[in-house]
Design a protein around this motif. Structure first.
Motif, PDB file in Angstrom:
ATOM      1  N   ILE A 146       0.626  -1.241   0.375  1.00 13.93           N
ATOM      2  CA  ILE A 146       0.386  -0.325   0.225  1.00 13.93           C
ATOM      3  C   ILE A 146       1.108   1.316   0.327  1.00 13.93           C
ATOM      4  N   GLU A 147       1.995   1.166   0.791  1.00 11.57           N
ATOM      5  CA  GLU A 147       2.621   2.438   0.374  1.00 11.57           C
ATOM      6  C   GLU A 147       3.086   2.466  -0.353  1.00 11.57           C
ATOM      7  N   VAL A 148       3.555   1.274  -1.744  1.00 13.75           N
ATOM      8  CA  VAL A 148       4.299   1.432  -2.908  1.00 13.75           C
ATOM      9  C   VAL A 148       2.970   2.251  -3.484  1.00 13.75           C
ATOM     10  N   MET A 149       2.248   1.486  -3.575  1.00 11.89           N
ATOM     11  CA  MET A 149       1.103   2.415  -4.127  1.00 11.89           C
ATOM     12  C   MET A 149       0.806   4.032  -3.584  1.00 11.89           C
ATOM     13  N   GLU A 150       1.138   3.800  -3.023  1.00 17.63           N
ATOM     14  CA  GLU A 150       0.230   6.007  -2.841  1.00 17.63           C
ATOM     15  C   GLU A 150       1.677   6.479  -2.232  1.00 17.63           C
ATOM     16  N   HIS A 151       2.554   6.059  -2.981  1.00 15.86           N
ATOM     17  CA  HIS A 151       4.238   6.510  -2.922  1.00 15.86           C
ATOM     18  C   HIS A 151       3.928   7.920  -4.065  1.00 15.86           C
ATOM     19  N   PRO A 152       4.540   8.644  -4.242  1.00 21.78           N
ATOM     20  CA  PRO A 152       4.784   9.770  -4.802  1.00 21.78           C
ATOM     21  C   PRO A 152       5.070   9.520  -6.335  1.00 21.78           C
ATOM     22  N   PHE A 153       6.460   9.334  -5.717  1.00 19.63           N
ATOM     23  CA  PHE A 153       7.804   8.954  -6.239  1.00 19.63           C
ATOM     24  C   PHE A 153       8.080   6.879  -7.116  1.00 19.63           C
ATOM     25  N   THR A 154       8.400   7.405  -7.784  1.00 15.45           N
ATOM     26  CA  THR A 154       8.967   5.520  -9.092  1.00 15.45           C
ATOM     27  C   THR A 154       9.739   4.692  -7.845  1.00 15.45           C
ATOM     28  N   SER A 155       9.268   3.581  -7.996  1.00 22.12           N
ATOM     29  CA  SER A 155       9.398   2.760  -6.641  1.00 22.12           C
ATOM     30  C   SER A 155      10.390   1.902  -7.316  1.00 22.12           C
ATOM     31  N   VAL A 156      11.386   1.225  -6.842  1.00 23.46           N
ATOM     32  CA  VAL A 156      11.647  -0.085  -7.827  1.00 23.46           C
ATOM     33  C   VAL A 156      11.747  -1.680  -6.049  1.00 23.46           C
ATOM     34  N   LEU A 157      11.175  -2.896  -6.544  1.00 23.19           N
ATOM     35  CA  LEU A 157      10.843  -3.870  -6.089  1.00 23.19           C
ATOM     36  C   LEU A 157      12.347  -5.232  -6.405  1.00 23.19           C
ATOM     37  N   TYR A 158      12.348  -5.599  -5.035  1.00 25.72           N
ATOM     38  CA  TYR A 158      12.963  -6.681  -5.739  1.00 25.72           C
ATOM     39  C   TYR A 158      12.263  -8.056  -5.216  1.00 25.72           C
ATOM     40  N   GLU A 159      11.712  -9.153  -6.038  1.00 23.70           N
ATOM     41  CA  GLU A 159      11.353  -9.979  -6.031  1.00 23.70           C
ATOM     42  C   GLU A 159      11.559 -11.681  -6.197  1.00 23.70           C
ATOM     43  N   SER A 160      11.495 -12.661  -5.792  1.00 25.80           N
ATOM     44  CA  SER A 160      11.666 -14.137  -6.194  1.00 25.80           C
ATOM     45  C   SER A 160      10.508 -14.269  -7.289  1.00 25.80           C
ATOM     46  N   PRO A 161      10.849 -15.460  -7.885  1.00 29.57           N
ATOM     47  CA  PRO A 161      10.135 -16.139  -9.280  1.00 29.57           C
ATOM     48  C   PRO A 161       8.873 -16.447  -8.930  1.00 29.57           C
ATOM     49  N   HIS A 162       8.559 -16.848  -7.651  1.00 32.38           N
ATOM     50  CA  HIS A 162       7.310 -17.747  -7.287  1.00 32.38           C
ATOM     51  C   HIS A 162       6.506 -16.490  -6.656  1.00 32.38           C
ATOM     52  N   LYS A 163       6.820 -15.499  -6.550  1.00 34.50           N
ATOM     53  CA  LYS A 163       6.111 -14.538  -6.100  1.00 34.50           C
ATOM     54  C   LYS A 163       5.715 -13.523  -6.759  1.00 34.50           C
ATOM     55  N   ILE A 164       6.464 -13.470  -7.580  1.00 31.65           N
ATOM     56  CA  ILE A 164       5.744 -12.381  -8.923  1.00 31.65           C
ATOM     57  C   ILE A 164       4.928 -12.430  -9.248  1.00 31.65           C
ATOM     58  N   LYS A 165       4.071 -13.347  -9.607  1.00 33.46           N
ATOM     59  CA  LYS A 165       2.671 -13.322  -9.802  1.00 33.46           C
ATOM     60  C   LYS A 165       1.419 -12.178  -9.420  1.00 33.46           C
ATOM     61  N   ASP A 166       2.011 -13.082  -7.638  1.00 30.20           N
ATOM     62  CA  ASP A 166       0.790 -12.628  -6.613  1.00 30.20           C
ATOM     63  C   ASP A 166       0.596 -10.945  -6.557  1.00 30.20           C
ATOM     64  N   THR A 167       2.112 -10.196  -6.040  1.00 31.16           N
ATOM     65  CA  THR A 167       2.704  -8.819  -6.477  1.00 31.16           C
ATOM     66  C   THR A 167       2.421  -7.931  -7.037  1.00 31.16           C
ATOM     67  N   ILE A 168       2.342  -9.073  -8.151  1.00 28.21           N
ATOM     68  CA  ILE A 168       1.573  -7.997  -9.892  1.00 28.21           C
ATOM     69  C   ILE A 168       0.128  -8.006  -9.706  1.00 28.21           C
ATOM     70  N   ALA A 169      -0.491  -8.949  -9.628  1.00 32.28           N
ATOM     71  CA  ALA A 169      -1.705  -9.255  -9.087  1.00 32.28           C
ATOM     72  C   ALA A 169      -2.401  -8.177  -7.771  1.00 32.28           C
ATOM     73  N   ALA A 170      -1.544  -8.330  -7.258  1.00 27.88           N
ATOM     74  CA  ALA A 170      -2.260  -7.173  -6.355  1.00 27.88           C
ATOM     75  C   ALA A 170      -2.244  -6.012  -6.981  1.00 27.88           C
ATOM     76  N   ILE A 171      -0.733  -5.328  -7.034  1.00 24.12           N
ATOM     77  CA  ILE A 171      -0.975  -4.109  -7.321  1.00 24.12           C
ATOM     78  C   ILE A 171      -2.177  -3.588  -8.604  1.00 24.12           C
ATOM     79  N   SER A 172      -2.523  -4.923  -9.479  1.00 24.43           N
ATOM     80  CA  SER A 172      -3.081  -4.747 -10.563  1.00 24.43           C
ATOM     81  C   SER A 172      -4.530  -4.388 -10.044  1.00 24.43           C
ATOM     82  N   ASN A 173      -4.340  -5.074  -8.701  1.00 22.07           N
ATOM     83  CA  ASN A 173      -5.775  -4.883  -7.820  1.00 22.07           C
ATOM     84  C   ASN A 173      -6.732  -3.608  -7.192  1.00 22.07           C
TER      85      ASN A 173
END
Length: 272
Positions: A146-173
């Motif tokens: 939520i903090e990332v999505m509310e952040h006014p500037f570009t955000s950079v994250l690291y993610e594992s191949p096991h969680k990448i789909k869930d993370t992008i789905a959460a961002i999309s939602n």
């Protein structure tokens, strides 16, 4: 100089610098996260310097010995498994201790996955925040996203191949139209950078984008107040609640993302 904080390649060994090679040859000891990983690097460049483990699980135990050896005149290089040490890796504690002890150190640069992904993303980079890895599970993970999505500037994250789909789905939602870039296998044979809206990116993962290798996600900053959303306010809240947020959190997130008063969003949600 007592310590050389030495960057190493993040994938392609041809990116190793002459300065880094000479440094690793000249010091008395190389401190590394995993001796097996670093041994592949040192063998490739015919570096015979002894290796010593220094990682999150033993750093407090070995720090005193390292400092004492430095005071006796021994020199060390600190490396991570790949890229720049200290960035999402152990090491800042040792540097802080050296500062307090007035011991000298120098940083020898190399590539860093998050800077390369940011450059390749095509997303504004004048102001950005590096968030590293999200918490692994639970409420802390949701709150950080939520903090990332509310952040006014570009955000950079690291993610594992096991969680990448869930993370992008959460961002999309949260915001399906938010621009997102995904990078994988940086500097390696199958290097890939893709940019799309969050909802489009969710469909690409596992199809156009193989779920292999470590991922870097670059997320466009939160939209300005005047930007509109396709879904109604109440539906937006329900999506976030479905992702596991409490209604109170979802109301705040929607209000912040849309530039609305929290009380107005609350009233809209509860009159449905």
């Amino acid at each position: 100089m007592h310590l050389f904080v030495t960057g190493t390649p993040i994938g392609n060994l041809d990116d190793m610098t002459f300065r880094a090679i000479e440094t690793l040859k000249d010091v008395d000891t190389i401190l590394c996260e995993d001796t097996r990983t670093t041994r592949k690097l040192t063998n490739h460049f015919e570096i015979s310097t002894p290796l010593r483990s220094y990682h999150d699980f033993n750093k407090e135990e070995v720090e005193d010995h390292i400092i004492e050896e430095m005071k006796e005149g021994r020199t060390f290089a600190l490396v991570s498994d790949a890229g720049m040490p200290v960035v999402s890796d152990p090491g800042f504690e040792l540097i802080g201790r050296m500062q307090r002890e007035n011991l000298d150190y120098v940083v020898i640069p190399s590539a860093s996955a998050f800077t390369m992904a940011l450059v390749a993303s095509g997303i504004p980079s004048y102001e950005f925040t590096y968030f590293g890895f999200l918490p692994k599970t639970g409420r802390k993970r949701k709150d950080k996203l939520i903090e990332v999505m509310e952040h006014p500037f570009t955000s950079v994250l690291y993610e594992s191949p096991h969680k990448i789909k869930d993370t992008i789905a959460a961002i999309s939602n949260i915001d399906p139209e938010r621009n997102v870039s995904v990078s994988r296998e940086i500097t390696k044979k199958f290097e890939q950078h893709e940019r799309a809206s969050a909802v489009e990116m969710a469909d690409m993962l596992g199809e156009r984008i193989p779920l292999k290798g470590e991922f870097v996600i670059v997320v466009e900053g939160a939209p300005e107040i005047e930007e509109t959303f396709d879904m109604p306010v109440t539906e937006h809240i329900e999506v976030l609640v479905g992702e596991g947020m409490k209604p109170k959190q979802a109301i705040k997130a929607v209000a912040d993302l849309r530039g609305l008063r929290k009380q107005d969003v609350y009233d809209e949600y509860h009159k449905k």
